[in-house]
Write an enzyme that holds these catalytic residues in place. Structure first.
Site, PDB file in Angstrom:
ATOM      1  N   CYS B  37     -11.741 -15.688  -8.881  1.00 44.45           N
ATOM      2  CA  CYS B  37     -12.376 -14.382  -9.027  1.00 44.45           C
ATOM      3  C   CYS B  37     -11.658 -13.517 -10.056  1.00 44.45           C
ATOM      4  O   CYS B  37     -12.063 -12.391 -10.312  1.00 44.45           O
ATOM      5  CB  CYS B  37     -12.443 -13.683  -7.677  1.00 44.45           C
ATOM      6  SG  CYS B  37     -10.947 -13.791  -6.743  1.00 44.45           S
ATOM      7  N   ASP B  39      -8.811 -12.119  -9.820  1.00 46.88           N
ATOM      8  CA  ASP B  39      -7.999 -11.062  -9.227  1.00 46.88           C
ATOM      9  C   ASP B  39      -6.545 -11.196  -9.670  1.00 46.88           C
ATOM     10  O   ASP B  39      -6.016 -12.300  -9.745  1.00 46.88           O
ATOM     11  CB  ASP B  39      -8.026 -11.146  -7.687  1.00 46.88           C
ATOM     12  CG  ASP B  39      -9.379 -10.753  -7.131  1.00 46.88           C
ATOM     13  OD1 ASP B  39     -10.240 -10.322  -7.907  1.00 46.88           O
ATOM     14  OD2 ASP B  39      -9.561 -10.888  -5.909  1.00 46.88           O
ATOM     15  N   CYS B  63     -11.423  -7.332  -6.031  1.00 46.86           N
ATOM     16  CA  CYS B  63     -12.480  -6.801  -5.182  1.00 46.86           C
ATOM     17  C   CYS B  63     -11.874  -5.955  -4.061  1.00 46.86           C
ATOM     18  O   CYS B  63     -10.657  -5.880  -3.899  1.00 46.86           O
ATOM     19  CB  CYS B  63     -13.278  -7.945  -4.588  1.00 46.86           C
ATOM     20  SG  CYS B  63     -12.281  -8.963  -3.499  1.00 46.86           S
ATOM     21  N   CYS B 106      -8.506 -13.741  -0.480  1.00 44.77           N
ATOM     22  CA  CYS B 106      -7.832 -12.472  -0.787  1.00 44.77           C
ATOM     23  C   CYS B 106      -6.595 -12.294   0.097  1.00 44.77           C
ATOM     24  O   CYS B 106      -5.571 -11.793  -0.350  1.00 44.77           O
ATOM     25  CB  CYS B 106      -8.776 -11.291  -0.566  1.00 44.77           C
ATOM     26  SG  CYS B 106     -10.203 -11.333  -1.642  1.00 44.77           S
TER      27      CYS B 106
END
Lengths: 175, 126
Positions: B37, B39, B63, B106
């Site tokens: 993603c 991140d 996110c 995450c």
């Protein structure tokens, strides 16, 4: 049959996108539902499955990063799980700085110029990494394939950055 | 996708956002990223001479779940010893924030950030 074989081309990183698109349309025509309107339900199902496979193959071969990943998979290279954390500190520090740079764009006196500058920096760094990865893939030995994976993972961070740039562009033009 | 209330709370009022001097020998810096993603997470811990985490700061580009995970972790590690902090598991983070399966990574990122920071501290003070 792998995706390259399906499209009648050699396994190579540099593909002719025009040719790929033409082959895609030819292949899809051959399995179009209209041609199977009077076929048995089994043949209809097979045609639908084939169509889906052709589509997957096209989407994979068309996009350079997906194509790179696919070639490495075909070579049996153990690609690190995408969900696995990436721990190259120097690279990540730089990524953080690039994101901070992007954050600053909207506060610049000349937003257009700032955005242009950021895009230029991103594009340049993406291209450098991309060329490295391409060379790694062409070289095709164990060490080069590992490097290719590493560069591919880094390129995905830039891919994400580009999405952020587009989002910023949209928000700036909305005003 | 619906975020849990706790995720939204941390996302809207992130705790301990900021940076410390990464060259300070008592500051441990953990940098981790998730290619899937894009991140990027930075976790910094200020560690006392007797190995207690006195302060924690984070900066995360990602996110809502990634921001919430790192924000929560900064709250959890404060006052803990580095050994205790190293035992924080992603499952506990995911559970506290009620993360859906697609956002579990995450919490893994946040756990890995703690580990990376501890490693940085050990390499600095080894």
């Amino acid at each position: 049959m792998n995706y390259f074989q399906l499209f009648g081309i050699e396994v190579t990183f540099d593909v002719d996108l025009n040719q790929l698109s033409q082959t895609y349309q030819t292949l899809q025509k051959a399995v179009h539902p209209d041609r199977f309107a009077h076929a048995s339900s089994q043949d209809q199902l097979l045609a639908v499955q084939k169509s889906a496979e052709i589509n997957d193959a096209y989407q994979t071969l068309k996009q350079p990063l997906k194509r790179a990943e696919y070639i490495l998979t075909l070579r049996g290279v153990d690609l690190p799980n995408e969900q696995q954390s990436f721990g190259d500190t120097a690279f990540l520090m730089q990524q953080m700085e690039l994101r901070e740079m992007l954050d600053e764009v909207k506060f610049a006196d000349d937003v257009d110029a700032a955005l242009n500058h950021v895009q230029q920096v991103f594009r340049q760094e993406y291209q450098q990494l991309f060329d490295l990865m391409r060379d790694n893939i062409v070289e095709n030995n164990t060490a080069a394939n590992v490097l290719a994976c590493d560069n591919l993972r880094k390129l995905k961070f830039y891919q994400k950055l580009n999405i952020e740039v587009e989002r910023l562009e949209d928000s700036l033009f909305d005003d | 996708m619906a975020y849990s209330e706790k995720v939204i709370d941390h996302y809207e009022n992130p705790r301990n956002v900021g940076s410390m001097d990464k060259n300070d020998p008592s500051v441990a810096t953990g940098m981790v990223g998730a290619p899937a993603c894009g991140d990027v997470m930075k976790l910094q811990l200020k560690i006392s001479d007797d190995g207690i985490i006195e302060d924690a700061k984070f900066k995360t580009y990602g996110c809502g779940s990634a921001i919430a995970s790192s924000s929560l972790v900064t709250e959890w590690v404060k006052g803990k010893s580095i050994e205790e902090a190293g035992e924080i598991k992603n499952t506990a983070i995911a559970e506290e924030l009620a993360l859906p399966p697609v956002k579990i990574h995450c919490s893994i990122l946040a756990e890995d950030a703690i580990k990376a920071a501890i490693e940085d501290y050990k390499s600095k003070n080894g």
